[in-house]
Design a protein around this motif. Structure first.
Motif, PDB file in Angstrom:
ATOM      1  N   ASN A 374       0.800  -1.229   0.000  1.00 22.58           N
ATOM      2  CA  ASN A 374       0.000   0.000   0.000  1.00 22.58           C
ATOM      3  C   ASN A 374       0.833   1.280   0.000  1.00 22.58           C
ATOM      4  OD1 ASN A 374       0.987  -0.313   2.554  1.00 22.58           O
ATOM      5  ND2 ASN A 374      -0.911   0.234   3.614  1.00 22.58           N
ATOM      6  N   GLN A 375       2.144   1.166  -0.147  1.00 27.47           N
ATOM      7  CA  GLN A 375       2.969   2.362  -0.198  1.00 27.47           C
ATOM      8  C   GLN A 375       4.306   2.095  -0.890  1.00 27.47           C
ATOM      9  OE1 GLN A 375       4.512   3.737   3.667  1.00 27.47           O
ATOM     10  NE2 GLN A 375       3.688   1.866   4.586  1.00 27.47           N
ATOM     11  N   VAL A 376       4.815   3.144  -1.523  1.00 28.88           N
ATOM     12  CA  VAL A 376       6.144   3.114  -2.132  1.00 28.88           C
ATOM     13  C   VAL A 376       6.965   4.206  -1.472  1.00 28.88           C
ATOM     14  CG1 VAL A 376       7.487   3.374  -4.245  1.00 28.88           C
ATOM     15  CG2 VAL A 376       5.222   2.305  -4.339  1.00 28.88           C
ATOM     16  N   LYS A 377       8.015   3.799  -0.773  1.00 25.20           N
ATOM     17  CA  LYS A 377       8.888   4.767  -0.113  1.00 25.20           C
ATOM     18  C   LYS A 377      10.147   4.973  -0.947  1.00 25.20           C
ATOM     19  CE  LYS A 377       7.667   3.878   4.744  1.00 25.20           C
ATOM     20  NZ  LYS A 377       8.225   3.483   6.072  1.00 25.20           N
ATOM     21  N   VAL A 378      10.477   6.215  -1.210  1.00 24.78           N
ATOM     22  CA  VAL A 378      11.757   6.538  -1.836  1.00 24.78           C
ATOM     23  C   VAL A 378      12.630   7.149  -0.749  1.00 24.78           C
ATOM     24  CG1 VAL A 378      12.944   7.882  -3.597  1.00 24.78           C
ATOM     25  CG2 VAL A 378      10.733   6.839  -4.106  1.00 24.78           C
ATOM     26  N   VAL A 398       6.880   9.618  -0.266  1.00 28.71           N
ATOM     27  CA  VAL A 398       6.109   8.374  -0.154  1.00 28.71           C
ATOM     28  C   VAL A 398       4.911   8.447  -1.087  1.00 28.71           C
ATOM     29  CG1 VAL A 398       4.830   6.820   1.371  1.00 28.71           C
ATOM     30  CG2 VAL A 398       6.808   8.076   2.255  1.00 28.71           C
ATOM     31  N   ILE A 399       4.666   7.370  -1.824  1.00 28.74           N
ATOM     32  CA  ILE A 399       3.471   7.249  -2.666  1.00 28.74           C
ATOM     33  C   ILE A 399       2.519   6.280  -1.972  1.00 28.74           C
ATOM     34  CG2 ILE A 399       2.591   6.515  -4.912  1.00 28.74           C
ATOM     35  CD1 ILE A 399       5.403   7.145  -6.049  1.00 28.74           C
ATOM     36  N   LEU A 400       1.292   6.726  -1.714  1.00 29.14           N
ATOM     37  CA  LEU A 400       0.323   5.913  -0.989  1.00 29.14           C
ATOM     38  C   LEU A 400      -0.769   5.395  -1.923  1.00 29.14           C
ATOM     39  CD1 LEU A 400      -0.130   8.127   2.208  1.00 29.14           C
ATOM     40  CD2 LEU A 400       1.240   6.043   1.990  1.00 29.14           C
ATOM     41  N   ALA A 401      -1.217   4.163  -1.664  1.00 29.93           N
ATOM     42  CA  ALA A 401      -2.326   3.601  -2.434  1.00 29.93           C
ATOM     43  C   ALA A 401      -3.615   4.323  -2.074  1.00 29.93           C
ATOM     44  CB  ALA A 401      -2.456   2.107  -2.145  1.00 29.93           C
ATOM     45  N   ASN A 402      -4.535   4.385  -3.041  1.00 29.32           N
ATOM     46  CA  ASN A 402      -5.829   5.042  -2.837  1.00 29.32           C
ATOM     47  C   ASN A 402      -6.783   4.035  -2.205  1.00 29.32           C
ATOM     48  OD1 ASN A 402      -7.993   6.772  -2.925  1.00 29.32           O
ATOM     49  ND2 ASN A 402      -8.397   6.438  -5.104  1.00 29.32           N
ATOM     50  N   ARG A 403      -6.941   4.121  -0.889  1.00 32.44           N
ATOM     51  CA  ARG A 403      -7.752   3.140  -0.172  1.00 32.44           C
ATOM     52  C   ARG A 403      -8.808   3.831   0.679  1.00 32.44           C
ATOM     53  NH1 ARG A 403      -3.892  -1.818   1.892  1.00 32.44           N
ATOM     54  NH2 ARG A 403      -3.248  -2.496  -0.181  1.00 32.44           N
ATOM     55  N   PHE A 437      -0.192  -2.153  -4.752  1.00 35.48           N
ATOM     56  CA  PHE A 437       0.901  -1.946  -5.700  1.00 35.48           C
ATOM     57  C   PHE A 437       1.525  -3.289  -6.070  1.00 35.48           C
ATOM     58  CE2 PHE A 437       1.376   2.345  -3.451  1.00 35.48           C
ATOM     59  CZ  PHE A 437       0.598   2.985  -4.393  1.00 35.48           C
ATOM     60  N   LYS A 438       1.688  -3.516  -7.371  1.00 35.19           N
ATOM     61  CA  LYS A 438       2.228  -4.783  -7.864  1.00 35.19           C
ATOM     62  C   LYS A 438       3.584  -4.625  -8.555  1.00 35.19           C
ATOM     63  CE  LYS A 438      -1.097  -7.530  -6.610  1.00 35.19           C
ATOM     64  NZ  LYS A 438      -0.840  -8.604  -5.607  1.00 35.19           N
ATOM     65  N   ILE A 439       3.765  -3.529  -9.296  1.00 33.86           N
ATOM     66  CA  ILE A 439       4.997  -3.323 -10.058  1.00 33.86           C
ATOM     67  C   ILE A 439       5.406  -1.860  -9.938  1.00 33.86           C
ATOM     68  CG2 ILE A 439       6.069  -3.371 -12.361  1.00 33.86           C
ATOM     69  CD1 ILE A 439       4.054  -5.555 -13.126  1.00 33.86           C
TER      70      ILE A 439
END
Length: 542
Positions: A374-378, A398-403, A437-439
């Motif tokens: 549910n998140q992508v941390k750079v 941080v990129i967060l999933a829309n939930r 997030f999958k890819i």
């Protein structure tokens, strides 16, 4: 005086095509790619599914080319010359077949391949060498150089008969390749008798264009111990053990110390009482690098499942402590002294069936990407204030999933008697009903992060591809994928300039390929899409 006019994209592209640019030769390409990025991300731009096809053999993609039937057939996925020639309208176009090589037997099929592109500033012996080539490995141990545009075999080298070579990889990208053999298990009778083969595998190493042999190295258990695998990367021999131990050696030092004889392709050679031509059948290439003593060790570390990465500025490495309960915990340490970076223990707080993953950012910024459901941390690596010898890890963005919020709160249930009871109901972080997030990938030419997010809607999954600013993480564009996404299948998604390509592997080895192309002119888009729909995917059958 009226407002200043915005620069005309068409005029800017035309001026650059005619040579009206600064003395910096790279400014043309950079400017054009900057304009393409603006076109990709603008609101009116759409990505249309222009082609779909299916195959019973694996489908591969590399730099605008789609390969079918074990690389025997090549299709050009797009014609993106419009931007470079000075056109500002993109029209969706169907892929076109570049070539189809003659059918061959199972023993002659291509098992692995790499795309080689012409280096800049080097004089090459033949005119054809300045065009892209496919370096291919066949099932019967031939190494081929094939024209990437015509499919014509330009060079061929016979490797050997004493082992089965199976894998191709870059040691140094676009310069040195490593051809790796299958592991030597020995015969069934030898295995039953408990006889172990001393040589685990072989690595054949070549400079490319023109092809020149560095040598063939054997990985011997008598020297390295109970080794389970080995590979070559950036001049480093990486040896792995079942215990989780990873050891690094200098391949150049090994070559200088243990090469028995220098061999040249196409030259006569006498080896083991046999005379032949190096690289030609049936003689092939003898194993000329045999390690007789333990080579000098550069570095060793223990990590769960041999997971080990090097990157960052200055050099750091990422491992998972070698205990099963530590799975999902990552340690970021300095390569020079093994010291743990400040905040160097990274653990994503999530409960999911699939593990999160981490890797050094491919944009050479030295940053780190940590991906969870549910998140992508750079993350960024920087010096500790007042202590330049130590480095620290901090979040860049941080990129967060829309939930939906409160998804895991207690849900009310009504019993048969009418009593309302709150029932605890907790979803996993990668539950298919939530956006997951999958890819995550990086488009280096447009400097965009691409993120595939999937949500299960009713009986089928729906995916969309999001483009984020690589510097700040801002969402710039979202592209829905029209086909359903089954989370139990294997998926690959490529974003390459104005192209999006989705390869899906279904059960029983059925492969599907969905090609999306950027379109900017609605009128042309509709006309081309209608024409494409009529032809469907019957132009090519695999």
């Amino acid at each position: 005086m009226g407002p200043s006019q915005k620069p005309n994209v068409c005029r800017r592209l035309s001026r650059r095509a005619l040579g009206f640019f600064s003395r910096d030769a790279g400014v043309v390409q950079r400017t054009n790619l900057g304009i393409l990025r603006a076109l990709v991300c603008q609101e009116s731009t759409k990505f249309k599914n222009v082609w779909t096809t299916h195959s019973k053999s694996p489908i591969a993609y590399e730099r605008g080319r789609i390969y079918f039937d074990n690389y025997r057939c090549c299709v050009s996925s797009t014609d993106s010359s419009g931007l470079l020639l000075g056109f500002c309208f993109y029209v969706a176009s169907e892929p076109r077949k570049l070539y189809e090589m003659p059918k061959c037997s199972k023993s002659e099929k291509i098992e692995d391949a790499l795309l080689w592109e012409c280096p800049v500033g080097e004089m090459l012996p033949n005119t054809s060498d300045y065009k892209s080539s496919l370096i291919a490995l066949t099932a019967h141990n031939w190494l081929l150089r094939i024209s990437a545009t015509t499919g014509k075999v330009l060079e061929k080298i016979y490797l050997a008969s004493y082992c089965k070579f199976r894998y191709l990889s870059w040691d140094t990208p676009q310069e040195v390749i490593a051809v790796k053999s299958a592991q030597n298990k020995g015969s069934a009778l030898a295995q039953q008798a408990g006889i172990q083969q001393p040589v685990l595998l072989y690595l054949a190493v070549f400079h490319v264009l023109p092809f020149s042999l560095i040598g063939i190295l054997e990985i011997n258990k008598k020297i390295f111990g109970s080794v389970t695998d080995a590979t070559l990367s950036h001049g480093i021999l990486i040896v792995m053990y079942s215990s989780g131990l990873v050891r690094l050696y200098s391949f150049q030092a090994i070559t200088e110390q243990f090469m028995q004889q220098k061999l040249d392709l196409g030259c006569a050679c006498r080896w083991g009482g046999t005379t032949g031509t190096v690289g030609e059948a049936p003689f092939g290439i003898p194993c000329n690098i045999k390690i007789t003593d333990t080579p000098p060790l550069l570095f060793e570390v223990s990590s769960l499942e041999n997971a080990f990465q090097i990157g960052g500025h200055p050099w750091h490495y990422i491992i998972t402590p070698n205990k099963k309960k530590q799975k999902g915990v990552f340690h970021i340490c300095a390569l020079k002294d093994n010291s743990l970076a400040k905040n160097g223990v990274q653990e994503m707080e999530c409960c999911s069936l699939e593990s999160d993953w981490i890797y050094f950012h491919p944009d050479t910024s030295g940053r780190i990407i940590h991906v969870g459901p549910n998140q992508v941390k750079v993350l960024k690596l920087s010096e500790v204030e007042n202590n330049s010898a130590q480095h620290q890890i901090s979040e860049d963005f941080v990129i967060l999933a829309n939930r939906e919020k409160n998804k895991n709160e207690n849900l009310p249930t009504v019993t048969a008697s009418g009593r309302v009871v709150k029932k605890s109901f907790n979803l996993l972080d990668d539950d298919p009903e939530q956006e997951t997030f999958k890819i995550v990938d990086y488009e280096d030419e447009l400097d965009l992060l691409s993120v595939v997010a999937v949500t299960q809607i009713d009986a089928e999954g729906k995916a969309h591809l999001d483009f984020h600013c690589n510097e700040y993480g801002t969402l710039l564009k979202s592209i829905p994928l029209v086909e359903s996404w089954d989370v139990t299948y294997s998926h690959e998604v490529y974003f390459d300039r104005d192209l999006v390509l989705h390869i899906e592997q279904k059960p029983s080895r059925v492969f599907s390929c969905y090609v999306y192309q950027m379109v900017c002119d609605p009128g042309e888009e509709e006309e081309t899409t209608n024409r494409s729909c009529k032809k469907d995917c019957n132009s090519f059958k695999f």
